[in-house]
Design an enzyme around this catalytic site. Sequence first.
Site, mmCIF file in Angstrom:
data_model
loop_
_atom_site.group_PDB
_atom_site.id
_atom_site.type_symbol
_atom_site.label_atom_id
_atom_site.label_comp_id
_atom_site.label_asym_id
_atom_site.label_seq_id
_atom_site.Cartn_x
_atom_site.Cartn_y
_atom_site.Cartn_z
ATOM 1 N N LEU A 43 41.892 33.998 40.702
ATOM 2 C CA LEU A 43 41.802 34.885 39.550
ATOM 3 C C LEU A 43 42.427 34.121 38.394
ATOM 4 O O LEU A 43 43.489 33.508 38.559
ATOM 5 C CB LEU A 43 42.563 36.186 39.798
ATOM 6 C CG LEU A 43 41.926 37.178 40.778
ATOM 7 C CD1 LEU A 43 42.903 38.311 41.092
ATOM 8 C CD2 LEU A 43 40.621 37.749 40.220
ATOM 9 N N ASP A 44 41.784 34.143 37.226
ATOM 10 C CA ASP A 44 42.317 33.343 36.121
ATOM 11 C C ASP A 44 43.619 33.927 35.571
ATOM 12 O O ASP A 44 44.044 35.015 35.961
ATOM 13 C CB ASP A 44 41.258 33.138 35.022
ATOM 14 C CG ASP A 44 40.849 34.434 34.331
ATOM 15 O OD1 ASP A 44 41.726 35.276 34.061
ATOM 16 O OD2 ASP A 44 39.642 34.606 34.051
ATOM 17 N N PHE A 45 44.241 33.196 34.676
ATOM 18 C CA PHE A 45 45.567 33.517 34.150
ATOM 19 C C PHE A 45 45.666 34.956 33.650
ATOM 20 O O PHE A 45 46.669 35.646 33.891
ATOM 21 C CB PHE A 45 45.888 32.540 33.014
ATOM 22 C CG PHE A 45 47.257 32.699 32.420
ATOM 23 C CD1 PHE A 45 48.386 32.270 33.099
ATOM 24 C CD2 PHE A 45 47.421 33.257 31.154
ATOM 25 C CE1 PHE A 45 49.659 32.397 32.548
ATOM 26 C CE2 PHE A 45 48.675 33.385 30.600
ATOM 27 C CZ PHE A 45 49.800 32.959 31.294
#
Length: 238
Positions: A106-108
Site C-alpha cells: 500500500l503506498d505511503f
Amino acid sequence: MKPMSVRLQKFLAEAGVASRRGGEEIILAGRVAVNGRTVQELGSKVDPLHDHVALDGKPVRARRKLYLALHKPRGLVCSRKDEFERPTIYELLPREWAHLHSVGRLDFNSEGLLFLTNDGEFSLRLTHPRYGVRKKYLATVEGRVEAEMLGRFTQGLWYEGERFKAEKARLVSAGASQSVVELELAEGKYREVRRLFESQGRTVKRLQRLQIGKIKLGELRPGKWRTLTEVEIKSLMS
C-alpha cells in the site's frame, strides 16, 4: 495446513542457511544429510515437518511460517528502509519479525489491510494475476462521480499505456465536493485505484483497503496487527 514436500535447496534457503543458489552448491558438495543419509541430488525433496535435515552434521530447522494481518495507517512505507527516511510498517512490529515481507504493498498515503509473511508461496498466490485474488477498496474522491464513470472502470480502460479494470464498482455516496466509491480489483497493479480515477480527471483524497480474499479489515485498529488463523490461511490459498 497440509504438509507439503519442498525442494531441499528451498528448505535450506527458507531456514536462512543460504540462498537457493548457495544451497545447491552446499548440496552438491555433500554437506547435507536427510534422515542421516547424505543427499547430493538437486531434485531431492524433504517434508519440513517430519524429515531431519543436517548441514555439516548440525541440525537445520525450518523457520516457523508466520502470517500477519496489519492495519497500515497513512504515512508509512512498506519497505524495510526508505531513501527519504520516512517511517516504515516494520516499526509497528516486534524486532524479531523484521525478516517478514509485505504481501503486495500500500503506498505511503494509503491505509488498510496488509499481510506480512515469510512464506513465498503464500505471497505468490495472493499477488500473481493468474490467481485473481480479489481486493476491496474504499476511495474518497474529489468531485462528483457519476455511474457512467464506474461503468468505464468495470468495462476496462487504457491509461498511460496500461489496461486497468475493476471487477466491481459501487457508488456509496456522491456530492458536489467529494464522492465515496467501493471498488473490487483482481490484479493489484501499482497504484491501480488512484490511476483509474486519474484517467477520469479525479484525485483520490483517501484510499483504504477493506478486504483481501475473504479476510476483512474488520475491527483491527490502525497500527495494530494480528496473526491469521489456519482457516483464514487455507481460505486464501485455496
